[in-house]
Write an enzyme that holds these catalytic residues in place. Structure first.
Site, short mmCIF file in Angstrom:
data_model
loop_
_atom_site.label_atom_id
_atom_site.label_comp_id
_atom_site.label_asym_id
_atom_site.label_seq_id
_atom_site.Cartn_x
_atom_site.Cartn_y
_atom_site.Cartn_z
N PRO A 24 40.07 54.24 44.85
CA PRO A 24 38.82 54.95 45.16
C PRO A 24 37.91 55.00 43.93
O PRO A 24 38.37 55.28 42.83
CB PRO A 24 39.30 56.36 45.52
N TYR A 84 39.44 68.47 39.86
CA TYR A 84 39.18 68.96 41.21
C TYR A 84 40.23 69.99 41.65
O TYR A 84 41.18 70.28 40.93
CB TYR A 84 39.04 67.78 42.17
N ALA A 136 38.77 49.31 39.84
CA ALA A 136 37.50 49.88 40.29
C ALA A 136 36.43 48.98 39.68
O ALA A 136 35.89 48.10 40.36
CB ALA A 136 37.36 51.32 39.84
N ARG A 137 36.19 49.10 38.36
CA ARG A 137 35.15 48.28 37.73
C ARG A 137 35.41 46.77 37.87
O ARG A 137 34.47 46.03 38.22
CB ARG A 137 34.99 48.71 36.27
#
Ligand code: ADP
Ligand code: SF4
Length: 695
Positions: A29, A180, A324-325
């Site tokens: 994600p 979070y 991701a990147r």
């Protein structure tokens, strides 16, 4: 070409609970800036990665309830049934290519202060998230969750999981990381509860365990359940029962999820920029997970080298290569390795422009991949370009814009000539990437040159400083001028107004340093460009033995780099190199000995003694060559169009130059009507009704 057998292990299928991933490439994600408001843009962005061979493609954080509202940052939602259709567009697109679709169910707790929904932020013990980014700060303080709030949180996860399965997701995440809500329960600093959810590590893990159970029960074991968890702080904390609290946490959870997605805790270390952090930097923190659990483990580390990836698998660090990147910079990275085309990989440079897009609240942008975020809107594919021309084009300037324009034009079928004044291609990259920490950015030129050199319809002409007469005589059908921008010796005033120019001796711009001038020390670097270059120059001069003072009009060094997660590391580097810095000051004069400064708000004057001043401030585009061509009778020379691209068109970051070079090339010779720009729109809640009725 066929795959190098050394990389076979990367293409083994791996089970994730009830699901089977076709290989080990896992797009974890990551933020895309694409919310439910742009379902087709989002689906096309993710679909491209599935097409490029990633076995798993996930969403970014997806809020499960209005009490987790991240505005003004772009925030995807799965709050009610009306959100399902938007996600279903993405899962269908991902499934078309045989990939699994994952969703990161997210509750931000105290880190999401609900600016739009105006729900009270939630937290284990009323401790706010200690934001250091201005954009994340808020005067709103979180509520201490009582038992009914905890019950609600579990119910929201359960309900979101049901909706996620209906939207077609295969892998459902519980997210206990990056500050979070479930992460805040794991850490004693945030969790000071005295009930069964606080105190011992065993108690602090309880919420995460219950969330995993709730998500699993909600889908009856049909979907895989993943746990994303941050390990950096927990690993640094001693435990009475294990080598660290991280070991203890994973010990309790070892059989709970179907997959562990393990990461760092802070943006600056988690998606660390290449300026200070190498590939594979997470390993020392996450290397123990597989020793405790038999469940598959995915982790990231800006992996672009297949040998490094194989090393991670063989050494028992990871089961999946998380990206991701690297998946943004090259959505086709897995396929390229599979086809033995490693040399064609467009390697991520670690500049974190992609991350700045999320902080900016817009769709993802990438320095290396100008098509990222434009797959649906402009119909740009990262690998395929419509072959539609047999004309010729001369590109003047071999920097990022010129090279990207040349490559895309060559793919369109043009016969391309690239003329570059210097002996080497790369433009601004040649010098900038020789500054401390910026070496990986040269990949922008390296990738494009590697491709161009293989193409039969491309000729590269180094050491060719072209005049207008040269261009007219060359005989190309089209001309693209990409000759770059120049830095100015102008100052910055107060009240957001430009300042005057400096006339003293030993005043330099980056262009002078590029031409091998070494300023006499002590040197002041005055930066109101506020991105990377001012501090990179300060670091370089300090490394060369100059005494350096860095001065900026902003409140911090390289102020804009809070957008790219680099700012904390830049400040650490300045301290390490003994570079003094002064903030909120502007230069008002310099006589070669005394530098006059003024506080930008109060005007309070100061003076410091320096021998040289480097101004990193304003850049000016435009091109004398372009102007001379425009003033000539170029049509008579058989030229059909003359374009200005990249920094010469309008100066910006390297990402802007690459994007503009790409756009120039895609659109060259096309009539305005032939250029398609789609406008996406969200599904209205009523659009969901037929689907609901079908249940
Ligand atoms: P961009 O970021 O837009 O690509 P750069 O400054 O990185 O801009 O690159 C511009 C390139 O153009 C430089 O390498 C420069 O040497 C080259 N250049 C400038 N003027 C000419 C010219 N008249 N003929 C050939 N090359 C030129
Ligand atoms: Fe990599 Fe930079 Fe592209 Fe992000 S923007 S994916 S860091 S090249």
């Amino acid at each position: 070409m066929s795959r190098n057998p050394r990389y076979d292990v990367l293409f083994e299928p791996v089970k994730i609970g009830p699901k089977l991933a076709k290989n080990r490439f896992f797009q974890v994600p990551h933020a895309s800036g694409m919310t439910n408001a742009a379902p087709h843009v989002r689906a096309a962005f993710r679909e491209t990665k599935a097409e490029g061979g990633w076995a798993v493609v996930c969403t970014g954080a997806c809020s499960i309830h209005p009490s987790s509202d991240d505005s003004p940052f772009p925030c995807a939602t799965i709050w009610d049934d009306a959100d399902i259709r938007s996600h279903a567009v993405m899962t269908e697109a991902v499934h078309r290519h045989g990939a699994l679709a994952g969703i990161e169910l997210w509750h931000g707790g105290a880190a999401a202060v609900n600016r739009t929904s105006r729900y009270t932020p939630l937290s284990p013990s009323g401790v706010p998230w200690m934001a250091t980014h201005v954009g994340f700060m808020s005067s709103s303080r979180p509520k201490i969750m009582d038992k009914s709030d905890i019950k609600d949180l579990i119910t929201w996860h359960r309900d979101a999981a049901v909706r996620a399965e209906r939207a077609g997701f295969d892998i459902l995440y519980v997210y206990s990381g990056m500050g979070y809500l479930p992460y805040q329960f794991l850490l004693s600093d945030y969790n000071q509860r005295t009930d069964e959810y606080g105190g011992s590590v065993r108690n602090r893990v309880r919420l995460t365990e219950e969330l995993i159970d709730a998500v699993r029960e909600a889908t009856g074991g049909r979907c895989a359940v993943a746990l994303r968890i941050s390990m950096q702080e927990l690993r640094a904390r001693p435990s009475e029962n294990a080598p660290s609290e991280a070991h203890e946490v994973i010990g309790y959870l070892k059989d709970a999820p179907d997959l562990f997605d393990v990461k760092m805790d802070y943006s600056a270390t988690d998606c660390a920029a290449s300026r200070y952090t190498p590939e594979g930097s997470h390993e020392p923190v996450i290397d123990f997970i597989k020793k405790i659990t038999s469940k598959p483990v995915v982790g990231v580390g800006r992996f672009t080298s297949p040998d490094t990836m194989v090393g991670q698998i063989r050494r028992g660090i990871l089961d999946f290569i998380g990206g991701a990147r690297p998946s943004i910079a090259d959505p086709f990275l897995p396929n390229k390795i599979n086809e033995g085309r490693e040399a064609d990989i467009r390697e991520c440079i670690g500049c974190n422009i992609c991350i700045s897009s999320w902080h900016d609240g817009v769709w993802v942008r990438c320095t290396q991949n100008p098509t990222a975020g434009e797959e649906w809107r402009r119909g740009w594919h990262p690998e395929k370009v419509r072959k539609d021309s047999e004309e010729s084009v001369l590109v003047v300037g071999g920097g990022p814009a010129g090279l990207e324009a040349a490559l895309t034009l060559a793919r369109r079928g043009f016969t391309v000539s690239v003329a570059e004044k210097q002996r080497s291609f790369g433009g601004r990259l040649l010098w900038e990437t020789a500054l401390p920490g910026l070496k990986a950015w040269y990949r922008v030129a390296e990738y494009r040159l590697g491709q161009l050199r293989q193409m039969p319809n491309v000729s590269l002409f180094p050491e060719s400083d072209l005049s207008a007469e040269d261009v007219l005589a060359f005989g190309a059908g089209h001309v693209v001028v990409a000759t770059g921008a120049k830095w100015l010796k102008v100052l910055c005033g107060a009240n957001e107004l430009p300042g005057g120019t400096v006339t003293g001796p030993r005043v330099y711009t980056p262009d002078d340093l590029k031409a091998s001038v070494l300023p006499e020390g002590p040197v002041a670097v005055f930066d109101y460009d506020n991105y990377y270059l001012g501090t990179a120059i300060a670091e370089d001069l300090a490394a060369k033995g100059c005494a350096v003072t860095y001065i900026t009009t902003a409140g911090a060094a390289s102020a804009w780099t809070f957008m790219t997660n680099e700012q904390p590391l830049i400040h650490q580097a300045l301290a390490r190199r003994g570079i003094g810095y002064r903030t909120l000051e502007t230069v008002t004069g310099f006589d070669g000995e005394r530098l006059k400064l003024a506080q930008i708000f109060s005007g309070e004057a100061h003076e410091i003694a320096v021998r040289s001043l480097v101004i990193v401030g304003q850049r000016l585009g435009g091109s004398p060559l372009y102007d001379a061509l425009q003033a000539s009778d170029w049509q008579a020379a058989g030229i059909k169009s003359i374009g200005l691209a990249g920094d010469a068109h309008a100066p910006g970051a390297i990402a802007h130059a690459v994007y503009h070079g790409h756009k120039t090339a895609r659109e060259l010779g096309l009539a305005a009507e032939a250029i398609h720009i789609g406008r996406d729109a969200p599904f209205a809640p009523r659009d969901f009704l037929p689907l609901q009725a079908a249940q």
